[in-house]
Design an enzyme around this catalytic site. Structure first.
Site, PDB file in Angstrom:
ATOM      1  N   ARG A 281      11.456  -1.047  11.839  1.00 27.82           N
ATOM      2  CA  ARG A 281      10.144  -1.254  12.464  1.00 27.82           C
ATOM      3  C   ARG A 281      10.154  -2.533  13.284  1.00 27.82           C
ATOM      4  NH1 ARG A 281       5.048  -0.270   8.567  1.00 27.82           N
ATOM      5  NH2 ARG A 281       4.142  -1.515  10.263  1.00 27.82           N
TER       6      ARG A 281
ATOM      7  N   ARG B  18      -0.626  -9.533  13.434  1.00 29.53           N
ATOM      8  CA  ARG B  18      -1.235  -8.504  12.575  1.00 29.53           C
ATOM      9  C   ARG B  18      -2.144  -9.152  11.535  1.00 29.53           C
ATOM     10  NH1 ARG B  18       4.256  -6.146  11.340  1.00 29.53           N
ATOM     11  NH2 ARG B  18       3.369  -4.887   9.674  1.00 29.53           N
TER      12      ARG B  18
ATOM     13  N   ARG C 144      -9.809   0.188   8.995  1.00 31.98           N
ATOM     14  CA  ARG C 144      -9.375  -1.183   9.252  1.00 31.98           C
ATOM     15  C   ARG C 144     -10.412  -1.949  10.050  1.00 31.98           C
ATOM     16  NH1 ARG C 144      -3.216  -0.088   9.155  1.00 31.98           N
ATOM     17  NH2 ARG C 144      -2.381  -2.161   9.009  1.00 31.98           N
TER      18      ARG C 144
ATOM     19  N   LYS D 155       0.833  -1.218   0.000  1.00 30.70           N
ATOM     20  CA  LYS D 155       0.000   0.000   0.000  1.00 30.70           C
ATOM     21  C   LYS D 155       0.863   1.262   0.000  1.00 30.70           C
ATOM     22  CE  LYS D 155      -2.236  -1.074   3.823  1.00 30.70           C
ATOM     23  NZ  LYS D 155      -1.757  -2.414   4.217  1.00 30.70           N
TER      24      LYS D 155
ATOM     25  N   ARG E 230      11.674  -6.482   4.962  1.00 35.14           N
ATOM     26  CA  ARG E 230      11.565  -5.041   5.214  1.00 35.14           C
ATOM     27  C   ARG E 230      12.084  -4.708   6.615  1.00 35.14           C
ATOM     28  NH1 ARG E 230       5.639  -2.278   4.827  1.00 35.14           N
ATOM     29  NH2 ARG E 230       5.308  -2.991   6.960  1.00 35.14           N
TER      30      ARG E 230
HETATM   31  P1  ADP Z   1       0.989  -2.623   8.265  1.00 31.43           P
HETATM   32  O1  ADP Z   1      -0.076  -2.416   7.214  1.00 31.43           O
HETATM   33  O2  ADP Z   1       2.291  -3.073   7.676  1.00 31.43           O
HETATM   34  O3  ADP Z   1       0.559  -3.451   9.449  1.00 31.43           O
HETATM   35  P2  ADP Z   1       0.785   0.177   9.155  1.00 31.43           P
HETATM   36  O4  ADP Z   1       1.967   1.044   9.053  1.00 31.43           O
HETATM   37  O5  ADP Z   1      -0.379   0.495   8.292  1.00 31.43           O
HETATM   38  O6  ADP Z   1       1.376  -1.251   8.895  1.00 31.43           O
HETATM   39  O7  ADP Z   1       0.255   0.102  10.667  1.00 31.43           O
HETATM   40  C1  ADP Z   1       1.126  -0.199  11.737  1.00 31.43           C
HETATM   41  C2  ADP Z   1       0.333  -0.321  13.045  1.00 31.43           C
HETATM   42  O8  ADP Z   1      -0.354   0.926  13.313  1.00 31.43           O
HETATM   43  C3  ADP Z   1      -0.788  -1.359  13.047  1.00 31.43           C
HETATM   44  O9  ADP Z   1      -0.315  -2.648  13.369  1.00 31.43           O
HETATM   45  C4  ADP Z   1      -1.717  -0.782  14.129  1.00 31.43           C
HETATM   46  O10 ADP Z   1      -1.250  -1.034  15.421  1.00 31.43           O
HETATM   47  C5  ADP Z   1      -1.628   0.714  13.901  1.00 31.43           C
HETATM   48  N1  ADP Z   1      -2.683   1.174  12.953  1.00 31.43           N
HETATM   49  C6  ADP Z   1      -2.485   1.715  11.716  1.00 31.43           C
HETATM   50  N2  ADP Z   1      -3.666   2.019  11.143  1.00 31.43           N
HETATM   51  C7  ADP Z   1      -4.638   1.668  12.031  1.00 31.43           C
HETATM   52  C8  ADP Z   1      -6.070   1.706  12.025  1.00 31.43           C
HETATM   53  N3  ADP Z   1      -6.750   2.186  10.979  1.00 31.43           N
HETATM   54  N4  ADP Z   1      -6.718   1.251  13.115  1.00 31.43           N
HETATM   55  C9  ADP Z   1      -6.071   0.771  14.174  1.00 31.43           C
HETATM   56  N5  ADP Z   1      -4.737   0.691  14.251  1.00 31.43           N
HETATM   57  C10 ADP Z   1      -4.014   1.122  13.184  1.00 31.43           C
END
Ligand code: ADP
Length: 191
Positions: free
Chosen positions: A134, A146, A89, A14, A128
Site C-alpha cells: 500500500r 491521514r 468517516r 480494524k 505494514r
Molecule cells: P486506513 O484506515 O488505514 O487509512 P482504509 O483502508 O480504511 O485505510 O482506507 C484507505 C483510503 O481509502 C483512505 O485514506 C481514503 O482515501 C479512502 N476511504 C476509505 N474509507 C473512506 C470513507 N468512508 N470516506 C472517504 N474515504 C475513504
C-alpha cells in the site's frame, strides 16, 4: 439484524479484528478501504474517481463513498447484519448511514472504537507498508495526512454516536485475541 460500526484511526487494527468478528457473529464485513482498493486495482470508473484522493491520503468525497457503501449493502439483502469498517468517516456519512438503515427498518446498534496512541500507530503503518504494497502506508507524510483527516473529519463521530448512547471505546493495544475479547464483550451486551 445487528449492525456494528468498527471505528478507529488508520492502523488501529480494524481490519484484523473484523476478520475475527465477522465469523464469530456471522456478519457481512464491508471495508470501504478494501472496496476502493479493489476498484483501483481493476481500473473501474469508481477507482479512477477515488485514486487521486487516496494517493494523497485524503478522504474520498462523501457522495461517491456513500453511494458505494449503499451498493455494497444492497448486494447482501439476506445478511444477519453488517460490520462496517472504515465507514462512516464523516458526519455526513454517519447521517447518510442512519437514514439509509432506517429506510430499511434497521439501525446502527453499536460503534466500537479501537484506541491507540498515534506514534504507535504510525510505526505500525510504516511496518505494514513494507509488506502490504500500500503506497499510502509507505510515506510518513501521507500517513500524517491521514491522521489529520481523521482528527478533523472522523473524530467528531465519537460525539455523534456517544449522544445516541452508541459509542464504546476499547483499548486497541495488546494481543490480537485479547482485543477480540474486549470487542466481543461489548457486542455481547447488545440485544
Ligand atoms: P486506513 O484506515 O488505514 O487509512 P482504509 O483502508 O480504511 O485505510 O482506507 C484507505 C483510503 O481509502 C483512505 O485514506 C481514503 O482515501 C479512502 N476511504 C476509505 N474509507 C473512506 C470513507 N468512508 N470516506 C472517504 N474515504 C475513504
Amino acid at each position: 439484524m445487528i449492525n456494528i460500526v468498527l471505528f478507529g484511526k488508520p492502523g488501529a487494527g480494524k481490519g484484523t479484528q473484523a476478520e475475527f468478528l465477522k465469523t464469530k457473529y456471522n456478519l457481512t464485513h464491508i471495508s470501504t478501504g478494501d472496496v476502493f482498493r479493489y476498484n483501483l486495482k481493476n481500473n473501474t470508473p469508481l477507482g479512477e474517481e477515488a485514486r487521486g484522493y487516496m494517493d494523497r491520503g485524503e478522504l474520498v468525497p462523501d457522495a461517491l463513498t456513500i453511494k458505494m457503501l449503499q451498493d455494497e449493502v444492497e448486494k447482501n439483502p439476506d445478511t444477519a447484519g453488517f460490520l462496517f469498517d472504515g465507514f462512516p468517516r464523516t458526519i455526513a456519512q454517519a447521517e447518510a448511514l442512519d437514514a439509509f438503515l432506517v429506510s430499511k427498518g434497521w439501525q446502527v446498534d453499536a460503534t466500537v472504537g479501537l484506541e491507540a496512541d498515534d506514534e504507535i500507530l504510525v510505526q505500525r503503518l510504516l511496518e505494514r507498508g513494507k509488506t502490504s504494497g500500500r503506497a499510502d502506508d509507505q510515506d510518513e507524510n501521507l500517513i500524517r495526512n491521514r491522521y489529520q483527516e481523521y482528527n478533523e473529519k472522523t473524530a467528531p463521530l465519537m460525539e455523534y454516536y456517544n449522544k445516541q448512547g452508541k459509542f464504546h471505546a476499547v483499548d486497541g493495544i495488546g494481543e490480537i485475541a485479547e482485543i477480540t475479547n474486549r470487542l466481543s464483550s461489548v457486542i455481547d451486551t447488545l440485544n
